[in-house]
Design an enzyme around this catalytic site. Structure first.
Site, PDB file in Angstrom:
ATOM      1  N   TYR A   1       0.835  -1.216   0.000  1.00 25.25           N
ATOM      2  CA  TYR A   1       0.000   0.000   0.000  1.00 25.25           C
ATOM      3  C   TYR A   1       0.865   1.261   0.000  1.00 25.25           C
ATOM      4  O   TYR A   1       0.624   2.209  -0.754  1.00 25.25           O
ATOM      5  CB  TYR A   1      -0.900  -0.061   1.238  1.00 25.25           C
ATOM      6  CG  TYR A   1      -1.884   1.077   1.389  1.00 25.25           C
ATOM      7  CD1 TYR A   1      -3.066   1.110   0.650  1.00 25.25           C
ATOM      8  CD2 TYR A   1      -1.651   2.111   2.293  1.00 25.25           C
ATOM      9  CE1 TYR A   1      -3.977   2.147   0.811  1.00 25.25           C
ATOM     10  CE2 TYR A   1      -2.550   3.143   2.464  1.00 25.25           C
ATOM     11  CZ  TYR A   1      -3.721   3.158   1.714  1.00 25.25           C
ATOM     12  OH  TYR A   1      -4.620   4.182   1.889  1.00 25.25           O
TER      13      TYR A   1
ATOM     14  N   LYS B   1       1.052   4.198  -2.835  1.00 27.72           N
ATOM     15  CA  LYS B   1       0.736   5.606  -2.557  1.00 27.72           C
ATOM     16  C   LYS B   1       1.947   6.512  -2.839  1.00 27.72           C
ATOM     17  O   LYS B   1       1.785   7.640  -3.306  1.00 27.72           O
ATOM     18  CB  LYS B   1       0.253   5.762  -1.110  1.00 27.72           C
ATOM     19  CG  LYS B   1      -1.078   5.048  -0.840  1.00 27.72           C
ATOM     20  CD  LYS B   1      -2.192   5.578  -1.724  1.00 27.72           C
ATOM     21  CE  LYS B   1      -3.545   4.994  -1.386  1.00 27.72           C
ATOM     22  NZ  LYS B   1      -4.647   5.547  -2.192  1.00 27.72           N
TER      23      LYS B   1
ATOM     24  N   ILE C   1      -8.530   8.442   8.651  1.00 26.61           N
ATOM     25  CA  ILE C   1      -9.905   8.888   8.374  1.00 26.61           C
ATOM     26  C   ILE C   1     -10.873   7.743   8.694  1.00 26.61           C
ATOM     27  O   ILE C   1     -10.611   6.585   8.334  1.00 26.61           O
ATOM     28  CB  ILE C   1     -10.057   9.287   6.882  1.00 26.61           C
ATOM     29  CG1 ILE C   1      -8.923  10.221   6.427  1.00 26.61           C
ATOM     30  CG2 ILE C   1     -11.429   9.900   6.625  1.00 26.61           C
ATOM     31  CD1 ILE C   1      -8.868  11.579   7.098  1.00 26.61           C
TER      32      ILE C   1
HETATM   33  P1  NAI Z   1     -13.372   2.452   1.370  1.00 25.94           P
HETATM   34  O1  NAI Z   1     -12.908   1.055   1.489  1.00 25.94           O
HETATM   35  O2  NAI Z   1     -14.370   2.970   2.360  1.00 25.94           O
HETATM   36  O3  NAI Z   1     -13.986   2.684  -0.116  1.00 25.94           O
HETATM   37  C1  NAI Z   1     -13.260   2.246  -1.230  1.00 25.94           C
HETATM   38  C2  NAI Z   1     -13.990   2.629  -2.493  1.00 25.94           C
HETATM   39  O4  NAI Z   1     -13.180   2.205  -3.610  1.00 25.94           O
HETATM   40  C3  NAI Z   1     -15.335   1.933  -2.657  1.00 25.94           C
HETATM   41  O5  NAI Z   1     -16.223   2.816  -3.305  1.00 25.94           O
HETATM   42  C4  NAI Z   1     -15.006   0.754  -3.584  1.00 25.94           C
HETATM   43  O6  NAI Z   1     -16.122   0.317  -4.358  1.00 25.94           O
HETATM   44  C5  NAI Z   1     -13.936   1.370  -4.462  1.00 25.94           C
HETATM   45  N1  NAI Z   1     -13.044   0.381  -5.081  1.00 25.94           N
HETATM   46  C6  NAI Z   1     -12.257  -0.538  -4.473  1.00 25.94           C
HETATM   47  N2  NAI Z   1     -11.599  -1.259  -5.399  1.00 25.94           N
HETATM   48  C7  NAI Z   1     -11.963  -0.777  -6.624  1.00 25.94           C
HETATM   49  C8  NAI Z   1     -11.639  -1.103  -7.965  1.00 25.94           C
HETATM   50  N3  NAI Z   1     -10.788  -2.099  -8.259  1.00 25.94           N
HETATM   51  N4  NAI Z   1     -12.212  -0.388  -8.962  1.00 25.94           N
HETATM   52  C9  NAI Z   1     -13.080   0.610  -8.691  1.00 25.94           C
HETATM   53  N5  NAI Z   1     -13.442   0.963  -7.441  1.00 25.94           N
HETATM   54  C10 NAI Z   1     -12.886   0.275  -6.413  1.00 25.94           C
HETATM   55  O7  NAI Z   1     -12.058   3.349   1.355  1.00 25.94           O
HETATM   56  P2  NAI Z   1     -11.794   4.849   1.870  1.00 25.94           P
HETATM   57  O8  NAI Z   1     -11.280   4.792   3.238  1.00 25.94           O
HETATM   58  O9  NAI Z   1     -12.954   5.695   1.539  1.00 25.94           O
HETATM   59  O10 NAI Z   1     -10.544   5.228   0.944  1.00 25.94           O
HETATM   60  C11 NAI Z   1     -10.656   5.998  -0.243  1.00 25.94           C
HETATM   61  C12 NAI Z   1      -9.259   6.376  -0.692  1.00 25.94           C
HETATM   62  O11 NAI Z   1      -8.608   7.108   0.326  1.00 25.94           O
HETATM   63  C13 NAI Z   1      -8.364   5.172  -0.992  1.00 25.94           C
HETATM   64  O12 NAI Z   1      -7.535   5.441  -2.091  1.00 25.94           O
HETATM   65  C14 NAI Z   1      -7.531   5.054   0.263  1.00 25.94           C
HETATM   66  O13 NAI Z   1      -6.305   4.413   0.020  1.00 25.94           O
HETATM   67  C15 NAI Z   1      -7.351   6.512   0.627  1.00 25.94           C
HETATM   68  N6  NAI Z   1      -6.990   6.742   2.008  1.00 25.94           N
HETATM   69  C16 NAI Z   1      -7.828   6.404   3.035  1.00 25.94           C
HETATM   70  C17 NAI Z   1      -7.462   6.643   4.344  1.00 25.94           C
HETATM   71  C18 NAI Z   1      -8.329   6.308   5.495  1.00 25.94           C
HETATM   72  O14 NAI Z   1      -7.889   6.525   6.636  1.00 25.94           O
HETATM   73  N7  NAI Z   1      -9.541   5.820   5.302  1.00 25.94           N
HETATM   74  C19 NAI Z   1      -6.150   7.260   4.661  1.00 25.94           C
HETATM   75  C20 NAI Z   1      -5.355   7.563   3.513  1.00 25.94           C
HETATM   76  C21 NAI Z   1      -5.774   7.322   2.242  1.00 25.94           C
END
Ligand code: NAI
Length: 254
Positions: free
Chosen positions: A162, A166, A195
């Protein structure tokens, strides 16, 4: 189908979490929001979450369309973008938000866990950026916003796949920003800290406590905190900003 003159915004992974908050932060009557989602482990649950996002967008008077599209699939991305272009004829803002984790220590990491994370997070961002860059360069206007992570800068044990994805996104952001600037297309990244979403809710309590102890503002972030930075980068106010990484982490990275 967007109405004439509406701004076209695309968010990957918009069904829930940060992606949903980004869709809503960019939503208004003058905007049509397209988003995709993908979850082979729970396709019905993910589609239901996507319908909820669509309903929230409709309540905000924005246009909304969503479909299941895997960002790691070059073919699916092509079909997705072609369908958007057929309907709207342009793409003003593209947010690469879709991401997954498959955590384990380096010495135990399966090659598949490495490949899956790199394919979705980094290759997905590349495939989407390459396709949309061509469109925006022709338009001589556009915004690409990539969701990276604080760990892409700081590193984090148990997440070498991961973290590499990133860090790669941050490098891609900077290179693309330099390439696309002459055509008035900006490329920036937002690096969230800790988050509250589905991605973080199942972390063991001791891991959550360790994160919390490192946050000067003393609280975890909400998806809306990240979405506000994305909305700024998508706005006219950010037209002179490119190749930057905005950290939204409560000061976790200073
Ligand atoms: P989440 O797991 O709640 O949502 C992930 C979203 O991505 C969902 O809508 C899912 O359908 C979609 N998804 C997953 N694989 C996919 C694929 N192969 N093709 C299309 N869509 C796909 O994740 P969250 O927490 O909302 O994260 C969103 C972004 O923020 C990610 O890139 C994550 O790495 C990044 N992020 C999140 C953090 C956190 O603390 N939650 C911290 C730093 C970065």
């Amino acid at each position: 189908m967007p109405e004439k003159g509406q701004r076209t915004v695309v968010v990957t992974g918009g069904s829930r979490g940060i992606g949903r908050a980004i869709c809503l932060a960019l939503a208004d009557a003058g905007t049509h929001v397209y988003f995709n989602y993908f979850n082979p482990a729970d396709p019905e649950g993910e589609a239901a979450a996507a319908s909820e996002t669509e309903a929230l967008l409709a309540a905000a008077n924005a246009g909304a369309s969503s479909q299941s599209v895997n960002v790691a699939s070059e073919d699916e991305i092509k079909v997705f973008i072609d369908s958007i272009m057929n309907e709207s004829g342009r793409i003003d803002v593209w947010v690469n938000n879709a991401g997954i984790t498959r955590d384990s220590l380096l010495v135990r990491m399966k090659t598949k866990a490495w490949d899956d994370v790199i394919d979705v997070n980094l290759k997905g961002t590349f495939l989407c950026s390459r396709a949309v860059a061509k469109i925006m360069m022709k338009q001589r206007e556009g915004r690409i916003i990539n969701i990276a992570s604080i760990v892409g800068v700081t590193g984090n044990p148990g997440q070498s796949n991961y973290v590499a994805s990133k860090a790669g996104i941050i490098g891609l952001t900077k290179a693309a920003a330099k390439e696309l600037a002459p055509r008035n297309v900006t490329v920036n990244a937002v690096a969230p800290g800790f988050i509250e979403t589905d991605m973080t809710q199942d972390l063991p309590q001791n891991v959550k406590d360790a994160f919390m102890a490192q946050i000067p503002l003393g609280r975890s972030g909400q998806p809306e905190d990240v979405a506000a930075a994305v909305a700024f980068l998508a706005s006219d106010a950010a037209s002179y900003l490119t190749g930057q990484v905005i950290h939204v982490s409560g000061g976790m990275y200073i």
